[in-house]
Design an enzyme around this catalytic site. Sequence first.
Site, short mmCIF file in Angstrom:
data_model
loop_
_atom_site.label_atom_id
_atom_site.label_comp_id
_atom_site.label_asym_id
_atom_site.label_seq_id
_atom_site.Cartn_x
_atom_site.Cartn_y
_atom_site.Cartn_z
N SER A 70 -10.19 5.51 -4.50
CA SER A 70 -11.14 6.62 -4.64
C SER A 70 -10.67 7.69 -5.62
CB SER A 70 -11.37 7.24 -3.26
OG SER A 70 -10.15 7.65 -2.67
N LYS A 118 0.86 -1.17 0.00
CA LYS A 118 0.00 0.00 0.00
C LYS A 118 0.90 1.22 0.00
CE LYS A 118 -3.71 2.09 2.62
NZ LYS A 118 -4.58 1.91 3.78
N TYR A 132 -15.05 0.92 -7.06
CA TYR A 132 -16.33 1.56 -6.74
C TYR A 132 -17.34 1.38 -7.87
CZ TYR A 132 -13.60 3.30 -2.92
OH TYR A 132 -12.80 3.35 -1.80
N LYS A 188 -2.15 -1.51 -3.96
CA LYS A 188 -3.03 -0.35 -3.90
C LYS A 188 -2.20 0.91 -3.88
CE LYS A 188 -6.05 1.50 -0.45
NZ LYS A 188 -6.56 1.31 0.87
N GLU A 233 7.46 -7.14 0.92
CA GLU A 233 6.24 -7.08 1.74
C GLU A 233 5.32 -8.26 1.43
OE1 GLU A 233 5.17 -5.32 4.20
OE2 GLU A 233 6.12 -3.35 4.20
C1 PBG Z 1 -7.48 2.82 5.50
C2 PBG Z 1 -7.70 2.75 4.05
C3 PBG Z 1 -7.53 3.77 3.09
C4 PBG Z 1 -8.03 3.27 1.90
C5 PBG Z 1 -8.45 1.96 2.15
N1 PBG Z 1 -8.21 1.66 3.47
C6 PBG Z 1 -7.07 5.16 3.23
C7 PBG Z 1 -5.71 5.52 3.66
O1 PBG Z 1 -4.82 4.71 3.84
O2 PBG Z 1 -5.53 6.71 3.85
C8 PBG Z 1 -8.11 4.01 0.61
C9 PBG Z 1 -9.16 3.55 -0.33
C10 PBG Z 1 -9.50 4.51 -1.40
O3 PBG Z 1 -8.88 5.58 -1.55
O4 PBG Z 1 -10.44 4.21 -2.14
N2 PBG Z 1 -6.28 2.42 6.00
#
Ligand code: PBG
Length: 326
Positions: A277, A198, A316, A251, A236
């Site tokens: 998002s 991530k 989404y 992600k 990871e």
């Molecule tokens: C929480 C989390 C996040 C997202 C998924 N789980 C946000 C972040 O790490 O700030 C982001 C998902 C998205 O942007 O659609 N840890």
Amino acid sequence: MNGRFPATRPRRLRRSEALRRLVAQTSVQPGRLVLPLFVKEGIAEPQPVASMPGVVQHTRDSLRKAAVDAVQQGVGGLILFGIPAVKDARGSAADEPAGIIQLALRDLTAEVGDDTVLIADLCLCEYTDHGHCGVLADRDVDNDATLDRYAAIACAQAAAGAHVVAPSGMMDGQVGAIRSALDQAGYPGVAICAYSTKYASAFYGPFRDAAEGAPRFGDRAGYQQDARRTTEALREAELDLDEGADIVMIKPALAYLDIIRRVADAVPVPVAAYQVSGEFAMVEAAAARGWLDRDRAIMETLTAISRAGADIIVTYWAAEVARRLS
Ligand code: PBG
């Protein structure tokens, strides 16, 4: 060349949609799409998310309906995010049996639990008053104290019916801590989809409105990965597999297609990618201005993510695309 003309003509296979479909090497399948859903405690009506047209924070009731609809369209899974009414430093609401995410999981288990995969996002940022993904020591996230919290949350989510838990906090050792807690608590069959890779990303912006989990100070660069790093993603993923991950996730998706490919080539488990998002908002915003063809752009991004090697895509647009494909 055959005289003035080419002997080899790649265009032959592009002449009709029937041909193009026959030779397509990538497909987007509804059953491998996962829809994120937000449920908020203490609201009477669904609340629109300004930066994500069509996405809402659900009430328990509207969540049930959205879940049934998505499953009818053929989506493969649902990933749930809870937004509690009260936040505190340790994110207490995340593992309360009557916390919003647990209530929602119970609702959905009853409603669609036999027909789809219920995934619980496992993190603290929606539940802490400071908005960080773990508990703090001074102003830094305390990795090991956070693992105890994650273990408790995993057990609460499993007790509420989650088929899969998805730890997204990027703490070291989180998969191992969760695996052993689940096993000890009698949930050896609950799977872990690890957000292995991530990246600290600007593309999470709209999500932080949707899930109300923006950090009150600082950022997440101290625990999420740096965009300039590559091999760390492999490291990871490998650690998460050693600790017992069943699925690994990358992600964001579109800005990290190379990473999806490298991880997919390296691991023997299913690979998920999260089209986040900001990726959604980017296409929606441009399409709203008439700057690009929304439906084609959506399919093209999903095709690219699948082509890069993702088996599962969190998006989404999952319900809409599933409907369009079936
Ligand atoms: C929480 C989390 C996040 C997202 C998924 N789980 C946000 C972040 O790490 O700030 C982001 C998902 C998205 O942007 O659609 N840890």
